[in-house]
Design a protein around this motif. Sequence first.
Motif, PDB file in Angstrom:
ATOM      1  N   GLU A  46      32.868 -71.454  54.841  1.00 15.94           N
ATOM      2  CA  GLU A  46      33.726 -71.815  53.718  1.00 15.94           C
ATOM      3  C   GLU A  46      33.985 -70.600  52.838  1.00 15.94           C
ATOM      4  OE1 GLU A  46      36.153 -74.590  52.360  1.00 15.94           O
ATOM      5  OE2 GLU A  46      34.594 -75.147  53.782  1.00 15.94           O
ATOM      6  N   GLY A  47      35.231 -70.421  52.380  1.00 14.32           N
ATOM      7  CA  GLY A  47      35.541 -69.358  51.443  1.00 14.32           C
ATOM      8  C   GLY A  47      35.119 -69.751  50.036  1.00 14.32           C
ATOM      9  N   PRO A  48      35.172 -68.822  49.097  1.00 12.41           N
ATOM     10  CA  PRO A  48      35.680 -67.464  49.290  1.00 12.41           C
ATOM     11  C   PRO A  48      34.600 -66.525  49.837  1.00 12.41           C
ATOM     12  CG  PRO A  48      35.071 -67.765  47.016  1.00 12.41           C
ATOM     13  CD  PRO A  48      34.839 -69.087  47.686  1.00 12.41           C
ATOM     14  N   TYR A  49      35.056 -65.497  50.530  1.00 11.91           N
ATOM     15  CA  TYR A  49      34.147 -64.416  50.887  1.00 11.91           C
ATOM     16  C   TYR A  49      34.950 -63.161  51.208  1.00 11.91           C
ATOM     17  CZ  TYR A  49      34.949 -65.325  55.962  1.00 11.91           C
ATOM     18  OH  TYR A  49      35.500 -65.491  57.212  1.00 11.91           O
ATOM     19  N   ASN A 113      41.175 -59.963  43.456  1.00 15.10           N
ATOM     20  CA  ASN A 113      40.366 -60.916  42.687  1.00 15.10           C
ATOM     21  C   ASN A 113      40.943 -62.318  42.773  1.00 15.10           C
ATOM     22  OD1 ASN A 113      38.208 -59.373  41.598  1.00 15.10           O
ATOM     23  ND2 ASN A 113      39.594 -58.436  40.125  1.00 15.10           N
ATOM     24  N   GLN A 114      42.273 -62.407  42.742  1.00  7.32           N
ATOM     25  CA  GLN A 114      42.933 -63.706  42.797  1.00  7.32           C
ATOM     26  C   GLN A 114      42.673 -64.405  44.130  1.00  7.32           C
ATOM     27  OE1 GLN A 114      44.377 -65.067  40.181  1.00  7.32           O
ATOM     28  NE2 GLN A 114      44.787 -66.957  41.318  1.00  7.32           N
ATOM     29  N   VAL A 115      42.692 -63.639  45.216  1.00  5.65           N
ATOM     30  CA  VAL A 115      42.399 -64.195  46.546  1.00  5.65           C
ATOM     31  C   VAL A 115      41.033 -64.870  46.545  1.00  5.65           C
ATOM     32  CG1 VAL A 115      41.850 -63.578  48.936  1.00  5.65           C
ATOM     33  CG2 VAL A 115      43.898 -62.650  47.858  1.00  5.65           C
ATOM     34  N   LEU A 116      40.048 -64.199  45.987  1.00  4.56           N
ATOM     35  CA  LEU A 116      38.690 -64.744  45.960  1.00  4.56           C
ATOM     36  C   LEU A 116      38.583 -65.928  45.004  1.00  4.56           C
ATOM     37  CD1 LEU A 116      36.752 -61.344  46.025  1.00  4.56           C
ATOM     38  CD2 LEU A 116      37.002 -62.979  47.909  1.00  4.56           C
ATOM     39  N   PHE A 148      31.146 -57.187  43.090  1.00  7.11           N
ATOM     40  CA  PHE A 148      30.423 -57.424  41.842  1.00  7.11           C
ATOM     41  C   PHE A 148      31.207 -58.345  40.908  1.00  7.11           C
ATOM     42  CE2 PHE A 148      27.472 -53.832  42.571  1.00  7.11           C
ATOM     43  CZ  PHE A 148      26.309 -54.415  42.093  1.00  7.11           C
ATOM     44  N   ARG A 149      32.491 -58.097  40.783  1.00 10.17           N
ATOM     45  CA  ARG A 149      33.292 -58.897  39.853  1.00 10.17           C
ATOM     46  C   ARG A 149      33.340 -60.358  40.266  1.00 10.17           C
ATOM     47  NH1 ARG A 149      38.478 -54.874  38.578  1.00 10.17           N
ATOM     48  NH2 ARG A 149      37.359 -53.512  37.132  1.00 10.17           N
ATOM     49  N   ALA A 150      33.393 -60.601  41.572  1.00  9.36           N
ATOM     50  CA  ALA A 150      33.491 -61.974  42.060  1.00  9.36           C
ATOM     51  C   ALA A 150      32.142 -62.557  42.453  1.00  9.36           C
ATOM     52  CB  ALA A 150      34.444 -62.026  43.260  1.00  9.36           C
ATOM     53  N   LYS A 151      31.097 -61.699  42.454  1.00 14.81           N
ATOM     54  CA  LYS A 151      29.785 -62.102  42.996  1.00 14.81           C
ATOM     55  C   LYS A 151      29.996 -62.769  44.361  1.00 14.81           C
ATOM     56  CE  LYS A 151      27.009 -62.454  38.792  1.00 14.81           C
ATOM     57  NZ  LYS A 151      27.902 -61.634  37.974  1.00 14.81           N
ATOM     58  N   ALA A 152      30.765 -62.068  45.182  1.00 16.97           N
ATOM     59  CA  ALA A 152      31.242 -62.634  46.444  1.00 16.97           C
ATOM     60  C   ALA A 152      30.214 -62.510  47.564  1.00 16.97           C
ATOM     61  CB  ALA A 152      32.532 -61.919  46.867  1.00 16.97           C
ATOM     62  N   THR A 153      30.291 -63.450  48.495  1.00 13.35           N
ATOM     63  CA  THR A 153      29.602 -63.310  49.777  1.00 13.35           C
ATOM     64  C   THR A 153      30.296 -62.206  50.555  1.00 13.35           C
ATOM     65  OG1 THR A 153      28.983 -65.643  49.837  1.00 13.35           O
ATOM     66  CG2 THR A 153      29.035 -64.478  51.946  1.00 13.35           C
ATOM     67  N   VAL A 154      29.523 -61.296  51.138  1.00 12.65           N
ATOM     68  CA  VAL A 154      30.089 -60.159  51.880  1.00 12.65           C
ATOM     69  C   VAL A 154      29.655 -60.260  53.338  1.00 12.65           C
ATOM     70  CG1 VAL A 154      30.162 -57.645  52.105  1.00 12.65           C
ATOM     71  CG2 VAL A 154      30.135 -58.707  49.825  1.00 12.65           C
ATOM     72  N   PRO A 176      25.760 -62.445  56.360  1.00 16.50           N
ATOM     73  CA  PRO A 176      26.154 -61.939  55.031  1.00 16.50           C
ATOM     74  C   PRO A 176      25.121 -60.956  54.487  1.00 16.50           C
ATOM     75  CG  PRO A 176      26.471 -64.318  55.140  1.00 16.50           C
ATOM     76  CD  PRO A 176      25.729 -63.928  56.391  1.00 16.50           C
ATOM     77  N   LEU A 177      25.597 -59.946  53.799  1.00 19.84           N
ATOM     78  CA  LEU A 177      24.705 -58.960  53.194  1.00 19.84           C
ATOM     79  C   LEU A 177      23.854 -59.622  52.107  1.00 19.84           C
ATOM     80  CD1 LEU A 177      26.735 -57.040  54.639  1.00 19.84           C
ATOM     81  CD2 LEU A 177      26.482 -55.510  52.686  1.00 19.84           C
TER      82      LEU A 177
END
Length: 218
Positions: A46-49, A113-116, A148-154, A176-177
């Motif tokens: 599932e997104g976002p990532y 950022n918007q994509v995430l 960092f800004r999105a605290k995203a899964t990488v 994921p990292l």
Amino acid sequence: MAEHTQVQTRKKERTFVYSKGCMVVRGIFHTLLPVKYHNAQGMDREGPYMLLANHQSWIDPVIIAVGCRAHEIRFVGKKELTKNKALAWLVRKLHMITVDRHNTDMQAMRLCNQVLKEGKVLGIFPEGTRHLPDMMSEVETGAAVLAFRAKATVLPVYVQSKLKLFRRTHVYVGDPLSLADLYEQGMNTDTIKEMCDRIQHTFWDMREQYKDTARKMK
């Protein structure tokens, strides 16, 4: 049933060009230019990532896109692609985000950022170019800042080699990292450097881990 509905909804987000292009290329990757995907279902999470990949050839985004069946990946590419009218049309149809690599491109950062924020998948080649002397010998900080800004899964994806006629190319989707400790510390010069180092070493470890496996499975 709910999971099936979510997958169908994500597929509907794809443009016609993206969907049909993947369909056509998938056939080629089963015949003339064979590609073997390992743990491809890892991209269906599932997104976002953020999806990070090494960069060897202009066709790398296509290789990765074909392996991801659940999402339309919004790739980040160099602004120079839009100088050609045909390529500019294709970039728009594929929802690619173009970036000025020679300046701080705030518009591109906002779009990423918007994509995430919208729960989608952002595809980035953190090397910034495919002409480095060694894989991930340089990792640009832009991907780390976005994470960092999105605290995203990488999610790392390692493309083992360039495409070759009738010779199999292997694509490995990693785990994921582990970044929770860095996110907790917050974004600063040291944590950005540490994230770039982790990205770099993740891909070096994947190359080392899979070099013998790929040779045996040709």
